[in-house]
Structures are given as C-alpha cells and as structure tokens.
Motif scaffolding. Structure first.
Motif, PDB file in Angstrom:
ATOM      1  N   SER A   1     121.357 -31.387   4.673  1.00  7.81           N
ATOM      2  CA  SER A   1     121.668 -32.102   6.134  1.00  7.81           C
ATOM      3  C   SER A   1     121.545 -31.149   6.811  1.00  7.81           C
ATOM      4  O   SER A   1     121.745 -31.103   8.029  1.00  7.81           O
ATOM      5  CB  SER A   1     123.315 -32.255   5.650  1.00  7.81           C
ATOM      6  OG  SER A   1     124.431 -30.749   5.292  1.00  7.81           O
ATOM      7  N   GLY A   2     121.688 -29.812   6.809  1.00 11.20           N
ATOM      8  CA  GLY A   2     121.440 -28.664   7.952  1.00 11.20           C
ATOM      9  C   GLY A   2     122.910 -28.555   8.642  1.00 11.20           C
ATOM     10  O   GLY A   2     123.125 -27.766   9.333  1.00 11.20           O
ATOM     11  N   LEU A   3     123.947 -29.055   7.672  1.00 10.61           N
ATOM     12  CA  LEU A   3     125.528 -28.545   8.197  1.00 10.61           C
ATOM     13  C   LEU A   3     126.312 -27.120   6.856  1.00 10.61           C
ATOM     14  O   LEU A   3     125.294 -26.954   5.807  1.00 10.61           O
ATOM     15  CB  LEU A   3     126.059 -30.714   7.935  1.00 10.61           C
ATOM     16  CG  LEU A   3     125.947 -30.519   9.160  1.00 10.61           C
ATOM     17  CD1 LEU A   3     126.356 -32.130   8.814  1.00 10.61           C
ATOM     18  CD2 LEU A   3     126.573 -30.124  10.645  1.00 10.61           C
ATOM     19  N   PRO A   4     127.563 -27.210   7.540  1.00 14.20           N
ATOM     20  CA  PRO A   4     127.623 -25.811   6.423  1.00 14.20           C
ATOM     21  C   PRO A   4     127.805 -26.757   5.096  1.00 14.20           C
ATOM     22  O   PRO A   4     128.322 -27.054   4.969  1.00 14.20           O
ATOM     23  CB  PRO A   4     128.670 -25.925   7.272  1.00 14.20           C
ATOM     24  CG  PRO A   4     128.944 -25.287   8.466  1.00 14.20           C
ATOM     25  CD  PRO A   4     127.939 -27.130   8.933  1.00 14.20           C
ATOM     26  N   THR A   5     127.643 -25.711   4.010  1.00 14.87           N
ATOM     27  CA  THR A   5     127.931 -26.505   3.303  1.00 14.87           C
ATOM     28  C   THR A   5     128.798 -25.916   2.014  1.00 14.87           C
ATOM     29  O   THR A   5     128.955 -25.658   0.882  1.00 14.87           O
ATOM     30  CB  THR A   5     126.137 -25.988   1.932  1.00 14.87           C
ATOM     31  OG1 THR A   5     125.766 -24.810   2.132  1.00 14.87           O
ATOM     32  CG2 THR A   5     125.700 -27.057   2.903  1.00 14.87           C
TER      33      THR A   5
ATOM     34  N   ALA B   1     141.492 -36.865  10.137  1.00 17.98           N
ATOM     35  CA  ALA B   1     141.132 -36.094  11.806  1.00 17.98           C
ATOM     36  C   ALA B   1     141.033 -34.501  12.005  1.00 17.98           C
ATOM     37  O   ALA B   1     140.336 -34.260  12.972  1.00 17.98           O
ATOM     38  CB  ALA B   1     141.823 -36.771  12.491  1.00 17.98           C
ATOM     39  N   ASP B   2     142.049 -33.860  11.494  1.00 15.49           N
ATOM     40  CA  ASP B   2     141.841 -32.424  11.173  1.00 15.49           C
ATOM     41  C   ASP B   2     140.895 -31.645  10.246  1.00 15.49           C
ATOM     42  O   ASP B   2     141.150 -30.194  10.222  1.00 15.49           O
ATOM     43  CB  ASP B   2     143.015 -31.640  11.794  1.00 15.49           C
ATOM     44  CG  ASP B   2     143.535 -32.594  12.931  1.00 15.49           C
ATOM     45  OD1 ASP B   2     143.229 -32.598  14.356  1.00 15.49           O
ATOM     46  OD2 ASP B   2     145.158 -33.095  13.102  1.00 15.49           O
TER      47      ASP B   2
ATOM     48  N   MET C   1     132.384 -33.239   5.513  1.00 18.41           N
ATOM     49  CA  MET C   1     132.882 -34.663   4.676  1.00 18.41           C
ATOM     50  C   MET C   1     131.741 -34.918   4.195  1.00 18.41           C
ATOM     51  O   MET C   1     130.681 -35.378   5.094  1.00 18.41           O
ATOM     52  CB  MET C   1     133.552 -34.992   6.061  1.00 18.41           C
ATOM     53  CG  MET C   1     135.104 -34.680   5.866  1.00 18.41           C
ATOM     54  SD  MET C   1     135.757 -35.346   6.924  1.00 18.41           S
ATOM     55  CE  MET C   1     134.953 -34.765   8.806  1.00 18.41           C
ATOM     56  N   VAL C   2     131.287 -35.466   3.382  1.00 20.38           N
ATOM     57  CA  VAL C   2     130.434 -36.122   2.636  1.00 20.38           C
ATOM     58  C   VAL C   2     131.083 -37.647   2.101  1.00 20.38           C
ATOM     59  O   VAL C   2     132.270 -37.527   0.956  1.00 20.38           O
ATOM     60  CB  VAL C   2     130.068 -35.029   1.268  1.00 20.38           C
ATOM     61  CG1 VAL C   2     128.341 -36.707   0.862  1.00 20.38           C
ATOM     62  CG2 VAL C   2     128.891 -34.644   2.010  1.00 20.38           C
TER      63      VAL C   2
ATOM     64  N   VAL D   1     124.099 -41.242   2.381  1.00 20.54           N
ATOM     65  CA  VAL D   1     125.028 -40.548   2.295  1.00 20.54           C
ATOM     66  C   VAL D   1     125.038 -40.232   3.506  1.00 20.54           C
ATOM     67  O   VAL D   1     123.984 -39.621   4.546  1.00 20.54           O
ATOM     68  CB  VAL D   1     124.322 -39.777   1.228  1.00 20.54           C
ATOM     69  CG1 VAL D   1     125.826 -38.609   1.409  1.00 20.54           C
ATOM     70  CG2 VAL D   1     124.459 -40.324  -0.464  1.00 20.54           C
ATOM     71  N   LEU D   2     126.360 -39.853   4.180  1.00 21.37           N
ATOM     72  CA  LEU D   2     126.623 -39.438   5.836  1.00 21.37           C
ATOM     73  C   LEU D   2     127.427 -38.314   5.661  1.00 21.37           C
ATOM     74  O   LEU D   2     128.933 -37.972   4.867  1.00 21.37           O
ATOM     75  CB  LEU D   2     127.363 -40.929   6.511  1.00 21.37           C
ATOM     76  CG  LEU D   2     126.863 -41.934   6.051  1.00 21.37           C
ATOM     77  CD1 LEU D   2     127.995 -42.979   7.191  1.00 21.37           C
ATOM     78  CD2 LEU D   2     126.091 -42.232   6.712  1.00 21.37           C
ATOM     79  N   VAL D   3     126.842 -36.525   5.797  1.00 18.17           N
ATOM     80  CA  VAL D   3     127.432 -35.729   5.979  1.00 18.17           C
ATOM     81  C   VAL D   3     127.805 -35.905   7.278  1.00 18.17           C
ATOM     82  O   VAL D   3     127.243 -35.444   8.443  1.00 18.17           O
ATOM     83  CB  VAL D   3     126.102 -34.469   5.595  1.00 18.17           C
ATOM     84  CG1 VAL D   3     126.730 -33.198   5.459  1.00 18.17           C
ATOM     85  CG2 VAL D   3     125.204 -35.510   4.196  1.00 18.17           C
ATOM     86  N   VAL D   4     129.310 -35.386   7.931  1.00 17.39           N
ATOM     87  CA  VAL D   4     129.912 -34.849   9.009  1.00 17.39           C
ATOM     88  C   VAL D   4     130.156 -33.993   9.021  1.00 17.39           C
ATOM     89  O   VAL D   4     130.863 -33.241   7.949  1.00 17.39           O
ATOM     90  CB  VAL D   4     130.704 -36.043   9.251  1.00 17.39           C
ATOM     91  CG1 VAL D   4     131.537 -35.953  10.680  1.00 17.39           C
ATOM     92  CG2 VAL D   4     130.403 -37.296   8.846  1.00 17.39           C
ATOM     93  N   ALA D   5     129.709 -33.420  10.102  1.00 16.36           N
ATOM     94  CA  ALA D   5     130.846 -31.892  10.530  1.00 16.36           C
ATOM     95  C   ALA D   5     132.217 -31.570  10.287  1.00 16.36           C
ATOM     96  O   ALA D   5     132.923 -32.990  10.766  1.00 16.36           O
ATOM     97  CB  ALA D   5     130.516 -31.547  11.420  1.00 16.36           C
ATOM     98  N   GLY D   6     132.928 -30.690   9.804  1.00 15.17           N
ATOM     99  CA  GLY D   6     134.460 -30.867  10.476  1.00 15.17           C
ATOM    100  C   GLY D   6     134.709 -30.759  11.716  1.00 15.17           C
ATOM    101  O   GLY D   6     133.762 -30.741  12.243  1.00 15.17           O
TER     102      GLY D   6
END
Length: 278
Positions: free
Chosen positions: A123-127, A151-152, A157-158, A218-223
C-alpha cells in the motif's frame, strides 16, 4: 484418539502461491471442509489430489460445524479451506476454530496467502500498527456508524470490499474521513489483472464513478493524522510569572515554563521582558 483441525491457506489468485506444506497437509487430511467445493476441486486438480469434501460456509456453519467436530473427535483429520486466503480471517472458519477449541480438539494453522497482508505490504502506507475491519455492513446506516467509530483511528485501516458495494463504501469513507485522506485501492491481488492504485479517497470516488468496479478489492486507508494541540501561551506566561515570584531568574523561569507548556522559549522570554519593562 481425536484427530486435528488444520487451517490451510489457499492462493488468493495465483495457484503458484500454494506452499509445499499446505499441499502436504491437504494430501494427508482425511477430508476437506471447503467454502465452495467447486472452487476447491480446481486447486486439488492442480495438485493432482482427490479427497472427500464437505461444505462449510456462513450459510451452513451452525449445522456443518458440529458435524465436522464429531468426525474429528472420532479420529479424522480435517483440512479447512476457503475459496481464497487464510481460513478464519473475515471468515466463518473462526466459529469452527472456537468450537474445536472449546471441545479440546487440537487446531493447527499453516502459514500462507492472505489478501490482508499482501495489500498492506504494497500500500505504501504505515504498516507498523494497523487495524483490520474486514467487510463493512451492507446496511448504509450500520456501515456509516462503524466508520464513524473509526473517525479518530490513528492506525492504518484495512477493509475488504466487493465490486458491487465499492462505490457506496468510497462515498461513506469520504463523508467520514474526508476526501483528502490517503488510500490504496488493491484489486485482484496476485491475479492476471492485479492493480494497486495509490490516491486520495476523493480521487477514488471520482475514479470509480467513471469506471465500473470489477474484481475483489482491498482498501487500505491512512489513519487519522495526529492532532497538534495549540500551545497555551497564556498559561505558559502565567506559569513563568509564578516561577519568578518563587525566586527563579527571568531566563530560568522562561525556560521551565516553555518546556512545560510546549511554547517557544525565546517568544516567552521576550513576553516576560515586555511585562517586566526590562
């Protein structure tokens, strides 16, 4: 003597991802519990295996689970598989594992393919820290409520999502998290038409409004970004003045109060100079 339940991960698209240990476990099992026997038989044909199979899925798990448990208790080894990926991860296999655990039946997990970890890693997002939410509810109200509860959430999030629900889910993600939140949309992982798109939620809404979603997603969303609290300059100044009254020098008071309240020492020092008319 009771048998054992084996959790055997199966390829999420590329049959070459089946491990030697997974293949050996399937070969040694007395029977296979499969989400869809029509899907599993293709894998067995690839491995040149023939095995008795029973179905186990979310529509029959309440009756199929106890029946499988009885066979294991009578001495048979069962290999549990899903259509793709690791059993018990966003899958009714978790109920069968709980059933066996409660009955004292041994459960052994074979490591292997999982769309969750594949998507997260690419994803390139924090793991380092993440939360897996699986499939969101079908009902819009319930789906929105679950997202609002996140929300917070500061961790990555996956989510798993089906093509016919993707647009509605993206709309809700944009409404709750905002259109500027980074997102990786991972489609058809390990398959011929694998696609990983890194963009914002708002850009994803536009992309799939114009493009019919196809395949499994699969959706990988930044926190949620960390909120920086505003420095309490008034509080720092009051604290510095208190320290001055206690006998500290102007420089010492400014340094201690600045550190305590998270303000710039030089700014606070200058404010104190002005207050004291020095």
């Amino acid at each position: 003597m009771a048998g054992k339940l084996y959790l055997v991960p199966t390829p999420i698209g590329n049959l070459g991802d089946i491990s030697r240990r997974a293949a050996e476990t399937l070969a040694a099992a007395d029977f296979i519990a499969a989400e869809d026997t029509r899907v599993t038989v293709k894998l067995l044909n690839h491995l040149e295996l023939r095995k008795p199979m029973v179905t186990y899925h979310r529509h029959n798990c309440e009756t199929a689970g106890p029946a499988i448990l009885r066979r294991i208790q009578e001495g048979e080894d069962c290999a549990l598989v899903t259509d793709a990926g690791t059993p018990a991860i966003s899958d009714p296999g978790e109920d069968l594992v709980a059933l066996c655990a409660a009955a004292g039946v041994a459960v052994e997990a074979i490591p292997g393919p999982c769309a969750l970890t594949v998507a997260l890693s690419v994803s390139g997002l924090p793991t380092a820290r993440f939360t897996f939410e699986g499939f969101l509810p079908l009902n819009k109200k319930n789906r929105r409520a679950q997202l609002e509860g996140l929300a917070d959430e500061a961790r990555t999030m996956v989510f798993y999502e089906a093509p016919h629900k993707l647009r509605a889910t993206l709309d809700d993600l944009a409404a709750v998290f905002g259109p500027d939140r980074p997102l990786a949309v991972c489609r058809e992982l390990t398959k011929l038409h694998e696609e990983v798109v890194r963009l914002t939620i708002g850009e994803a809404v536009e992309r799939y409004a114009a493009q019919e979603p196809r395949g499994e997603f699969v959706l990988v969303v930044a926190g949620c970004p960390a909120r920086v609290e505003a420095a309490d300059e008034d509080g720092a100044l009051a604290r510095a003045e208190q320290l001055r009254r206690e006998g500290l020098s102007l420089k010492q008071a400014a340094a201690l109060a600045a550190e305590e309240f998270g303000v710039k020492k030089r700014t606070l020092y200058n404010q104190m100079l002005e207050r004291e008319g020095t």
